[in-house]
Enzyme design. Structure first.
Site, PDB file in Angstrom:
ATOM      1  N   CYS A 302       0.855  -1.182   0.000  1.00 45.28           N
ATOM      2  CA  CYS A 302       0.000   0.000   0.000  1.00 45.28           C
ATOM      3  C   CYS A 302       0.891   1.232   0.000  1.00 45.28           C
ATOM      4  O   CYS A 302       2.100   1.132  -0.210  1.00 45.28           O
ATOM      5  CB  CYS A 302      -0.962   0.000   1.181  1.00 45.28           C
ATOM      6  SG  CYS A 302      -0.174  -0.018   2.799  1.00 45.28           S
ATOM      7  N   ASP A 318      -6.152   7.127   4.524  1.00 48.18           N
ATOM      8  CA  ASP A 318      -7.409   7.635   5.070  1.00 48.18           C
ATOM      9  C   ASP A 318      -7.635   7.177   6.504  1.00 48.18           C
ATOM     10  O   ASP A 318      -8.188   7.921   7.322  1.00 48.18           O
ATOM     11  CB  ASP A 318      -8.567   7.164   4.173  1.00 48.18           C
ATOM     12  CG  ASP A 318      -9.904   7.731   4.608  1.00 48.18           C
ATOM     13  OD1 ASP A 318      -9.917   8.844   5.156  1.00 48.18           O
ATOM     14  OD2 ASP A 318     -10.926   7.071   4.375  1.00 48.18           O
TER      15      ASP A 318
END
Length: 416
Positions: A302, A318
């Site tokens: 990620c 987020d």
């Protein structure tokens, strides 16, 4: 459209220097007070206020930097919150104008807007249609299930306004997806949720998001927990509703998450295959075919999906908007340099590097990759920390769909 849409999604390998920024133009400011919201507490954590809004300077800086930083021909802007429609239509008209100002010849600009839908009206929908916005509409199922956690500041239900928003979007031909937070309550009613969304709301795609929040989420950042304090898989603390539970009462039970996915999959495969798109199912088929995950949560690595807060500060993800994961401000550095900085690259690579041996030896590692690091709240049966809270449910789902995957893959290949 038919299921081959899955195989048209290009692998991230070889696509060049690209990244994604989710913009929070109102920070955590929202007109609702959803019980399970993971972002409302940022007002206290980040010191924001009900008047927090992105400035014209930061907006233009972001749009210019973001377009300049992408090597591909398509640039996708994502607007979230809080509630981004609180910015008003004039703000988004400015957004579109700035995007055209900085767009390179031949470059395609797309916009995604995630909203609770309560402020949408005909004027909004005409704008969204004219400028080809893809809307994400938050709705958790039929009225009683939706209203259980999604209420206004003064406690009033929101279902009727949200369902009316869906009707407005259809009326104006605005493409929209549904985003359903699968929590402890609606997870026990999978077919009611799926049938309502697919047959009454009728979005372009159904997106299901498991609700997992540690009890300490308001004060302690993900991955900063004391590993010794994490419960073991299948212990009482690894399930919601118990006094010693590691998660909030509204978090989905991991076993219910697995059952939810299995039940919805069976209904989808029997009735709706090739007609209705479900994010989790699409990415599963893609991964069984040897392709990269279409969702960051199931990707091996990620780090390319960052958040831009209203003040220009960039955070690692987020769900990692905490001071520990604050990267830099776009007024002092470009967003592309921030995303590809050594610190953020290390953050992204650590998703795989930190996996416990229990995961590395799992048959379904290729499909799961440890899911999201924010959910790694457990210890393995041998006591190693870093196991995903949803592990038991996800494993049930992978085992359930594995036998039919060869037939699906043959069907997809035949339809290419």
């Amino acid at each position: 459209m038919t299921i081959p849409r899955i195989i048209l999604v290009q692998s991230s390998k070889g696509t060049g220097r690209r990244y994604h920024v989710m913009v929070k133009p109102t920070s955590s400011v929202c007109n609702l007070n959803c019980t399970y919201c993971y972002y409302l507490h940022k007002e206290q954590l980040l010191g924001t206020s009900s008047k927090s809004r992105i400035s014209d300077e930061i907006l233009e800086t972001h749009i210019r930097q973001y377009i300049e930083g992408q090597e591909g021909d398509e640039v996708v802007f994502t607007w979230q919150g809080g509630e981004p429609t609180l910015m008003g239509l004039a703000f988004f008209e400015k957004v579109v104008a700035l995007q055209q100002k900085y767009r390179r010849p031949g470059q395609s600009i797309e916009n995604d807007l995630q909203t609770n839908g309560t402020l949408l009206d005909d004027e909004w929908c005409r704008f969204l249609k004219t400028h080809h916005f893809l809307v994400g509409l938050s709705i958790d199922g039929p009225e009683k299930l939706h209203d259980a956690y999604r209420r206004t500041k003064d406690g009033r239900p929101t279902f009727k306004k949200v369902f009316s928003a869906a009707e407005l979007l259809h009326k104006h031909g605005v493409r929209f997806n549904t985003l359903t937070v699968v929590n402890r309550l609606n997870a026990t009613r999978p077919l009611d949720v799926y049938r309502f969304l697919s047959r009454e709301v009728c979005p372009y795609e159904l997106q299901f998001l498991p609700c997992v929040e540690p009890k300490v989420f308001r004060t302690i950042a993900p991955q900063q927990w004391d590993p010794v304090s994490l419960p073991c898989l299948e212990s009482s603390a690894a399930h919601p509703g118990n006094p010693d539970s590691v998660v909030t009462d509204w978090s989905v039970n991991p076993n219910d998450w697995g059952k939810f996915l299995c039940k919805v999959w069976d209904e989808w495969y029997a009735r709706d295959y090739g007609k209705i798109f479900v994010n989790l199912f699409e990415t599963a088929v893609a991964q069984w075919m040897g392709m990269d995950s279409q969702m960051c949560t199931y990707h091996e690595f990620c780090g390319k999906n960052v958040v831009l807060e209203h003040d220009g500060t960039v955070y690692a993800c987020d769900h990692f908007v905490y001071f520990h994961y604050e990267l830099a401000n776009i007024l002092h550095s470009t967003s592309s340099n921030i995303v590809f900085s050594g610190r953020q690259v290390t953050f992204g690579l650590n998703k795989f590097a930190s996996l416990p041996q229990y995961c590395r030896e799992c048959k379904y590692l290729f499909a799961c990759n440890g899911e999201c690091p924010k959910n790694r709240l457990l210890r393995t049966p041998s006591g190693e920390p870093g196991l995903n809270y949803l592990c038991s449910g996800l494993k049930k789902f992978w085992e359930h769909i594995d036998p039919v995957m060869p037939a699906i893959m043959r069907r997809v290949q035949a339809e290419r």
